[in-house]
Design an enzyme around this catalytic site. Structure first.
Site, PDB file in Angstrom:
ATOM      1  N   HIS A 184      32.583 -10.569 -28.520  1.00 38.29           N
ATOM      2  CA  HIS A 184      33.253  -9.527 -27.721  1.00 38.29           C
ATOM      3  C   HIS A 184      34.754  -9.840 -27.662  1.00 38.29           C
ATOM      4  O   HIS A 184      35.210 -10.651 -26.858  1.00 38.29           O
ATOM      5  CB  HIS A 184      32.658  -9.506 -26.316  1.00 38.29           C
ATOM      6  CG  HIS A 184      32.998  -8.276 -25.517  1.00 38.29           C
ATOM      7  ND1 HIS A 184      34.062  -7.458 -25.813  1.00 38.29           N
ATOM      8  CD2 HIS A 184      32.397  -7.714 -24.430  1.00 38.29           C
ATOM      9  CE1 HIS A 184      34.101  -6.463 -24.938  1.00 38.29           C
ATOM     10  NE2 HIS A 184      33.107  -6.590 -24.093  1.00 38.29           N
ATOM     11  N   HIS A 187      38.299  -4.840 -24.863  1.00 38.64           N
ATOM     12  CA  HIS A 187      38.293  -4.393 -23.457  1.00 38.64           C
ATOM     13  C   HIS A 187      38.938  -5.330 -22.448  1.00 38.64           C
ATOM     14  O   HIS A 187      38.516  -5.388 -21.289  1.00 38.64           O
ATOM     15  CB  HIS A 187      36.850  -4.087 -23.024  1.00 38.64           C
ATOM     16  CG  HIS A 187      36.234  -2.983 -23.826  1.00 38.64           C
ATOM     17  ND1 HIS A 187      34.890  -2.800 -23.942  1.00 38.64           N
ATOM     18  CD2 HIS A 187      36.792  -2.017 -24.586  1.00 38.64           C
ATOM     19  CE1 HIS A 187      34.623  -1.774 -24.730  1.00 38.64           C
ATOM     20  NE2 HIS A 187      35.778  -1.284 -25.141  1.00 38.64           N
ATOM     21  N   TYR A 189      38.960  -8.583 -22.116  1.00 37.21           N
ATOM     22  CA  TYR A 189      38.317  -9.835 -21.706  1.00 37.21           C
ATOM     23  C   TYR A 189      39.008 -11.012 -22.411  1.00 37.21           C
ATOM     24  O   TYR A 189      40.019 -10.836 -23.069  1.00 37.21           O
ATOM     25  CB  TYR A 189      36.804  -9.743 -21.948  1.00 37.21           C
ATOM     26  CG  TYR A 189      36.208  -8.645 -21.083  1.00 37.21           C
ATOM     27  CD1 TYR A 189      36.260  -8.743 -19.691  1.00 37.21           C
ATOM     28  CD2 TYR A 189      35.666  -7.485 -21.636  1.00 37.21           C
ATOM     29  CE1 TYR A 189      35.781  -7.725 -18.875  1.00 37.21           C
ATOM     30  CE2 TYR A 189      35.173  -6.460 -20.823  1.00 37.21           C
ATOM     31  CZ  TYR A 189      35.232  -6.589 -19.452  1.00 37.21           C
ATOM     32  OH  TYR A 189      34.774  -5.585 -18.642  1.00 37.21           O
TER      33      TYR A 189
END
Ligand SMILES: Cc1cc2nc3c(=O)[nH]c(=O)nc-3n(C[C@H](O)[C@H](O)[C@H](O)COP(=O)(O)O)c2cc1C
Length: 373
Positions: A184, A187, A189
């Site tokens: 990931h 977004h 993070y």
């Protein structure tokens, strides 16, 4: 689900695709969707029904964001994959998806500064590339508002330890039976907190130039590739999205640099959330497209972010992407590929139940086509 040749010719999204060693029967991917129902950070048995409802033979599913360590959490009841208990809890869920013929990757995640002391071990500060906190709340996407607390900037010497958490999480995901992992890197993070110049204010070799800001992400890729093999590794990036107060002054250059750099590691796929969404769920017109990144990246390309059936078919037909990941519409329509096949109407999603703890409501109770009146 089987599609005949005539249907496949008509519907580009329903044509088969070979992603590395995986024979996909269609191109409609389940996007990673945080569900906040993994109490105590442990995946629950009710996730078996949730994921198998969305499984088709030869379909590709990406699990919800899953924490790599005890500092990785920032939302209530999100799953992890750093303890033995978590790995064991994932196993029956992964097995059930496999039993229906699905291909299942785990999205591995560290929220970085998108957290507060309440989610952190011993009430410590969340970690990040920076000491700058997130000023805006994330109420806009419906999540139970975490009150962000200022992060602690990782020292240069600590960074390899976090890279190693990702490596171990990837190993654990394979141990749990997943076919691979999606890193990931989107977004706002932790990984994106390094990538974007609106957040990263470091002066060491992990900050400043594009090359330096991408170093942490690429070290994570490298470590995971060495651990589980490039054929099991994907990454999600969202250079254009400014969620969690993460903007970049040149998102196009960032996306392109990452797409090109990833080629060196020969990873399976690059999954990009397009510029159609500036915030999660808010569709906007943009002068940018994912096409330059798609052209630059040599592996499988997955596009996401605000696609309906027509957008997806067009993107595949024009070879602007190989696969399309659907979030909200797949959440609300467990039989989404079938609905595309039949041009059937879609159930509406209910954002009010996105992140609620109920093991059924807004989770496994969306009707299938057969039961829709
Ligand atoms: C309820 C919800 C949870 C989400 N959770 C994640 C997540 O865990 N990881 C991630 O990368 N994106 C997450 N997203 C973003 C989606 O994967 C997707 O990119 C976004 O919804 C845009 O696609 P769509 O227009 O098809 O919904 C989430 C979105 C929603 C609505």
């Amino acid at each position: 689900m089987a599609f005949n040749d005539r249907e496949q010719a008509k519907i580009p999204l329903l044509t088969p695709y070979k992603m590395g060693k995986f024979e996909l029967s269609h191109r409609v991917v389940l996007a990673p969707l945080t569900r906040c129902r993994s109490f105590g950070n442990v995946p629950q048995p009710h996730a078996i029904l949730y994921y198998t409802q969305r499984t088709t033979k030869g379909g590709f599913l990406i699990a919800e964001a899953t924490g790599v360590s005890d500092t990785a959490q920032g939302y209530r009841a999100t799953p992890g994959i750093w303890t033995k208990e978590q790995v064991e809890a994932w196993k029956p869920i992964v097995d059930a998806v496999h039993a229906k013929g699905g291909i299942f990757f785990c999205q591995i995640w560290h929220v970085g500064r998108a957290s507060n002391t309440g989610y952190q071990p011993n009430g410590q500060a969340p970690i990040s590339s920076t000491e700058k906190g997130i000023m805006n709340s994330v109420e806009a996407n419906g999540i139970d508002v975490p009150r962000f607390t200022p992060p602690r900037k990782l020292t240069t010497q600590e960074i390899p330890l976090v890279v190693d958490d990702f490596r171990v999480a990837a190993r654990n995901a394979i141990e749990a039976g997943f076919d691979g992992v999606e890193i990931h890197g989107a977004h706002g993070y932790l990984i994106e907190q390094f990538l974007k110049d609106g957040v990263n204010d470091r002066t060491d070799e992990y900050g400043g130039s594009l090359e330096n800001r991408c170093r942490f992400a690429l070290e994570v890729v490298d470590a995971i590739v060495k651990e589980i093999g490039a054929d099991k590794v994907g990454i999600r990036l969202s250079p254009f999205i400014e969620f969690n107060a993460s903007a970049d002054s040149n998102p196009n250059a960032l996306g392109l640099y990452m797409a090109e750099s990833l080629n060196k590691y020969k990873i399976l796929y690059c999954h990009m959330v397009g510029p159609m969404m500036k915030e999660v769920g808010v569709k906007v017109e943009s002068p940018y497209t994912l096409v330059p990144m798609r052209k630059a990246f040599k592996g499988t390309f997955i596009s996401a972010g605000g696609y309906d059936m027509e957008d997806g078919n067009n993107a595949v037909a024009k070879k602007e992407t190989d696969l399309v990941a659907y979030g909200r519409s797949f959440l609300a329509n467990p039989d989404l590929p079938k609905r595309f096949q039949l041009s059937a109407p879609l159930n509406n999603y209910n954002w009010e139940t996105y992140y609620t703890p109920d093991p059924v409501l807004g989770y496994t109770d969306y009707p299938f086509l057969e039961t829709t009146v």
